[in-house]
Motif scaffolding. Structure first.
Motif, PDB file in Angstrom:
ATOM      1  N   ASP A 169     -31.114  39.981  55.552  1.00 49.65           N
ATOM      2  CA  ASP A 169     -29.787  39.464  55.907  1.00 49.65           C
ATOM      3  C   ASP A 169     -29.126  40.266  57.034  1.00 49.65           C
ATOM      4  OD1 ASP A 169     -29.081  41.808  54.615  1.00 49.65           O
ATOM      5  OD2 ASP A 169     -27.996  40.835  52.973  1.00 49.65           O
ATOM      6  N   GLN A 170     -29.818  41.290  57.553  1.00 44.89           N
ATOM      7  CA  GLN A 170     -29.304  42.071  58.686  1.00 44.89           C
ATOM      8  C   GLN A 170     -29.932  41.663  60.020  1.00 44.89           C
ATOM      9  OE1 GLN A 170     -30.276  45.934  56.505  1.00 44.89           O
ATOM     10  NE2 GLN A 170     -28.388  46.556  57.534  1.00 44.89           N
ATOM     11  N   LEU A 171     -30.672  40.575  60.054  1.00 46.45           N
ATOM     12  CA  LEU A 171     -31.327  40.175  61.299  1.00 46.45           C
ATOM     13  C   LEU A 171     -30.304  39.995  62.415  1.00 46.45           C
ATOM     14  CD1 LEU A 171     -34.011  37.537  60.218  1.00 46.45           C
ATOM     15  CD2 LEU A 171     -34.307  39.981  60.632  1.00 46.45           C
ATOM     16  N   PRO A 172     -30.527  40.633  63.564  1.00 43.06           N
ATOM     17  CA  PRO A 172     -29.569  40.520  64.664  1.00 43.06           C
ATOM     18  C   PRO A 172     -29.828  39.279  65.513  1.00 43.06           C
ATOM     19  CG  PRO A 172     -31.321  42.009  65.287  1.00 43.06           C
ATOM     20  CD  PRO A 172     -31.627  41.584  63.873  1.00 43.06           C
ATOM     21  N   ASP A 173     -28.798  38.820  66.194  1.00 44.24           N
ATOM     22  CA  ASP A 173     -28.981  37.816  67.235  1.00 44.24           C
ATOM     23  C   ASP A 173     -29.510  38.519  68.481  1.00 44.24           C
ATOM     24  OD1 ASP A 173     -27.990  35.744  65.639  1.00 44.24           O
ATOM     25  OD2 ASP A 173     -25.917  36.237  66.173  1.00 44.24           O
ATOM     26  N   LEU A 174     -30.522  37.950  69.096  1.00 45.87           N
ATOM     27  CA  LEU A 174     -31.154  38.585  70.240  1.00 45.87           C
ATOM     28  C   LEU A 174     -30.891  37.794  71.515  1.00 45.87           C
ATOM     29  CD1 LEU A 174     -34.611  39.525  68.666  1.00 45.87           C
ATOM     30  CD2 LEU A 174     -32.564  40.956  68.872  1.00 45.87           C
ATOM     31  N   PRO A 175     -30.704  38.470  72.630  1.00 46.79           N
ATOM     32  CA  PRO A 175     -30.425  37.782  73.898  1.00 46.79           C
ATOM     33  C   PRO A 175     -31.677  37.121  74.460  1.00 46.79           C
ATOM     34  CG  PRO A 175     -30.595  40.143  74.261  1.00 46.79           C
ATOM     35  CD  PRO A 175     -30.656  39.939  72.773  1.00 46.79           C
ATOM     36  N   ASP A 176     -31.458  36.162  75.362  1.00 47.64           N
ATOM     37  CA  ASP A 176     -32.562  35.415  75.950  1.00 47.64           C
ATOM     38  C   ASP A 176     -33.468  36.283  76.816  1.00 47.64           C
ATOM     39  OD1 ASP A 176     -31.608  33.134  74.727  1.00 47.64           O
ATOM     40  OD2 ASP A 176     -30.528  32.432  76.499  1.00 47.64           O
ATOM     41  N   GLU A 177     -32.974  37.435  77.266  1.00 44.70           N
ATOM     42  CA  GLU A 177     -33.787  38.292  78.140  1.00 44.70           C
ATOM     43  C   GLU A 177     -35.019  38.846  77.426  1.00 44.70           C
ATOM     44  OE1 GLU A 177     -32.015  42.349  78.898  1.00 44.70           O
ATOM     45  OE2 GLU A 177     -30.392  41.488  77.686  1.00 44.70           O
ATOM     46  N   ILE A 178     -35.029  38.793  76.095  1.00 48.39           N
ATOM     47  CA  ILE A 178     -36.177  39.299  75.335  1.00 48.39           C
ATOM     48  C   ILE A 178     -37.232  38.206  75.257  1.00 48.39           C
ATOM     49  CG2 ILE A 178     -36.978  40.142  73.108  1.00 48.39           C
ATOM     50  CD1 ILE A 178     -34.165  41.319  72.705  1.00 48.39           C
ATOM     51  N   GLY A 179     -38.370  38.450  75.912  1.00 44.29           N
ATOM     52  CA  GLY A 179     -39.439  37.462  75.932  1.00 44.29           C
ATOM     53  C   GLY A 179     -40.514  37.703  74.894  1.00 44.29           C
ATOM     54  N   ALA A 180     -40.596  38.929  74.372  1.00 43.21           N
ATOM     55  CA  ALA A 180     -41.655  39.266  73.419  1.00 43.21           C
ATOM     56  C   ALA A 180     -41.132  40.236  72.382  1.00 43.21           C
ATOM     57  CB  ALA A 180     -42.862  39.873  74.145  1.00 43.21           C
ATOM     58  N   LEU A 181     -41.664  40.121  71.167  1.00 42.13           N
ATOM     59  CA  LEU A 181     -41.377  41.045  70.077  1.00 42.13           C
ATOM     60  C   LEU A 181     -42.678  41.720  69.668  1.00 42.13           C
ATOM     61  CD1 LEU A 181     -39.119  38.798  67.788  1.00 42.13           C
ATOM     62  CD2 LEU A 181     -38.370  40.434  69.518  1.00 42.13           C
ATOM     63  N   TYR A 182     -42.613  43.044  69.536  1.00 42.66           N
ATOM     64  CA  TYR A 182     -43.793  43.825  69.160  1.00 42.66           C
ATOM     65  C   TYR A 182     -43.545  44.459  67.796  1.00 42.66           C
ATOM     66  CZ  TYR A 182     -47.115  47.724  69.125  1.00 42.66           C
ATOM     67  OH  TYR A 182     -48.098  48.610  68.779  1.00 42.66           O
ATOM     68  N   PHE A 183     -44.506  44.271  66.865  1.00 43.08           N
ATOM     69  CA  PHE A 183     -44.386  44.775  65.504  1.00 43.08           C
ATOM     70  C   PHE A 183     -45.602  45.632  65.151  1.00 43.08           C
ATOM     71  CE2 PHE A 183     -42.180  40.708  65.614  1.00 43.08           C
ATOM     72  CZ  PHE A 183     -40.981  40.984  64.972  1.00 43.08           C
ATOM     73  N   GLY A 184     -45.440  46.499  64.140  1.00 44.68           N
ATOM     74  CA  GLY A 184     -46.588  47.252  63.676  1.00 44.68           C
ATOM     75  C   GLY A 184     -46.238  48.429  62.802  1.00 44.68           C
ATOM     76  N   GLY A 185     -47.289  49.182  62.431  1.00 45.38           N
ATOM     77  CA  GLY A 185     -47.104  50.445  61.745  1.00 45.38           C
ATOM     78  C   GLY A 185     -46.684  50.332  60.294  1.00 45.38           C
ATOM     79  N   ILE A 186     -46.210  51.463  59.766  1.00 44.81           N
ATOM     80  CA  ILE A 186     -45.827  51.516  58.355  1.00 44.81           C
ATOM     81  C   ILE A 186     -44.604  50.669  58.061  1.00 44.81           C
ATOM     82  CG2 ILE A 186     -46.857  53.797  57.994  1.00 44.81           C
ATOM     83  CD1 ILE A 186     -43.989  54.944  58.099  1.00 44.81           C
ATOM     84  N   SER A 187     -43.875  50.262  59.089  1.00 42.99           N
ATOM     85  CA  SER A 187     -42.710  49.404  58.873  1.00 42.99           C
ATOM     86  C   SER A 187     -43.116  48.037  58.326  1.00 42.99           C
ATOM     87  CB  SER A 187     -41.933  49.232  60.177  1.00 42.99           C
ATOM     88  OG  SER A 187     -42.783  48.767  61.207  1.00 42.99           O
ATOM     89  N   LEU A 188     -44.384  47.654  58.448  1.00 48.67           N
ATOM     90  CA  LEU A 188     -44.861  46.400  57.874  1.00 48.67           C
ATOM     91  C   LEU A 188     -45.381  46.582  56.454  1.00 48.67           C
ATOM     92  CD1 LEU A 188     -46.756  44.853  60.913  1.00 48.67           C
ATOM     93  CD2 LEU A 188     -44.341  44.652  60.279  1.00 48.67           C
ATOM     94  N   ILE A 189     -45.358  47.821  55.964  1.00 48.02           N
ATOM     95  CA  ILE A 189     -45.799  48.120  54.596  1.00 48.02           C
ATOM     96  C   ILE A 189     -44.611  48.405  53.693  1.00 48.02           C
ATOM     97  CG2 ILE A 189     -47.155  49.698  53.161  1.00 48.02           C
ATOM     98  CD1 ILE A 189     -48.915  50.246  55.598  1.00 48.02           C
ATOM     99  N   SER A 190     -43.719  49.269  54.161  1.00 46.11           N
ATOM    100  CA  SER A 190     -42.624  49.767  53.326  1.00 46.11           C
ATOM    101  C   SER A 190     -41.548  48.703  53.143  1.00 46.11           C
ATOM    102  CB  SER A 190     -42.008  51.023  53.961  1.00 46.11           C
ATOM    103  OG  SER A 190     -42.980  52.026  54.130  1.00 46.11           O
TER     104      SER A 190
END
Length: 314
Positions: free
Chosen positions: A111-132
């Motif tokens: 429920d904390q997802l931010p609104d992102l501006p159009d200038e962002i063309g790509a999102l990069y994910f990874g690491g322990i943040s996808l586990i915890s």
């Protein structure tokens, strides 16, 4: 702009002390953090999204990001502590012990997802943040929400010893893979995702059939290859350098690959369709060049663009 989404933490690196024995020196780190820093140093417009503490370590992380030209306006600040990762180096290879309960980076909710501006063309994910959890659900929700509008890039950088609920993690990871445009995995990651016999190229092809257009597989000293969903495959060798340690090697390889694609204007959903074999091979070679600099010096210390100028060494 590419927005790197994931952990920022303090790597406690062992160092000898004058009185004898070993002490620990705090270094800014984290898999996604390292990639963001490397991208900023390679002159790629880069932002960072994480849960960041207001404590002294959080201040250190913000300062490191800013010094590497990474935009921190998307960070979510809190009074919770910073994650600490104590590092053990054996023959230059790093293993980690994490202190991560109730930290700023871990305590993010969908429920904390931010609104992102159009200038962002790509999102990069990874690491322990996808586990915890709960932050893993935060990042998964962000990827699912924005996958139709932005290119999703992911390097799960799987740490099996950190996973408490394997079934839940596998389900989340599989759902994200299906919405990912470019997936990067190590050979060990790939064997964990698809255990059992079979060559790596076939396993990469099986993953590509789930949704990604491109699956990049790194194999340490054996270099890397990229498998396309249409069956195309390209390879690139690793650079031969004297290795000091491997901290941040994969993270900076990722940055090198993404920087090469960004320079061609391909880090968008539309741009993904323009990535062909020759462009991908060139990007893999650039990733290897960037990673070679990182492993030739202590810690996760990615190169600046000016350090890569001049003739390309053999």
């Amino acid at each position: 702009m590419i927005l790197c989404c994931g952990e920022a933490l303090i790597d406690m690196i062992p160092a000898p002390v004058q009185t004898g024995g070993t002490g620990y020196v705090p270094h800014s780190g984290g898999a996604v953090f390292n990639t963001a820093v490397a991208l900023g140093r390679l002159d790629v417009p880069t932002g960072f999204l994480t849960g960041l503490s207001k404590d002294l370590f959080g201040e250190q992380l913000r300062e490191t990001l800013g010094n590497s030209r990474v935009d921190t306006r998307f960070c979510i600040l809190s009074d919770r502590p910073t994650t600490l990762a104590f590092v053990r180096l054996t023959d230059g290879h790093a293993t980690y012990t994490f202190y991560d309960e109730n930290t700023a980076g871990r305590s993010l909710f969908p429920d904390q997802l931010p609104d992102l501006p159009d200038e962002i063309g790509a999102l990069y994910f990874g690491g322990i943040s996808l586990i915890s959890e709960p932050c893993a659900d935060f990042y998964a929700a962000l990827a699912m929400r924005d996958a139709d509008e932005r290119l999703i890039v992911m390097d799960p950088n799987i740490r099996a010893g950190f996973i408490r609920d394997e079934d839940r993690y596998r389900a989340r990871l599989d759902a994200m893979i299906r919405r990912t445009g470019i997936l990067k995995v190590s050979d060990e990651d790939l064997e964990w995702i698809l255990p059992g016999p079979g060559p790596l190229d076939e396993k990469a092809g099986a993953i590509a059939a789930r949704g990604p257009k491109i699956v990049i597989v790194t194999r340490g000293r054996e270099g890397a290859f990229a498998s396309f969903s249409d069956g195309t495959m390209v390879t690139a060798p690793a650079r031969r350098v004297e290795v000091v340690d491997t901290v941040g090697a994969g993270d900076t390889f990722n940055a090198g690959v993404l920087a090469a694609l960004a320079s061609d204007g391909l880090l968008t959903r539309a741009g993904l369709e323009e990535i062909d074999g020759p462009r991908m091979k060139s990007a893999l070679e650039h990733g290897a060049r960037v990673a070679a600099v990182t492993v030739s010096r202590a810690g996760a210390n990615p190169p600046w663009s000016h350090e890569l100028s001049g003739p390309d060494p053999d």
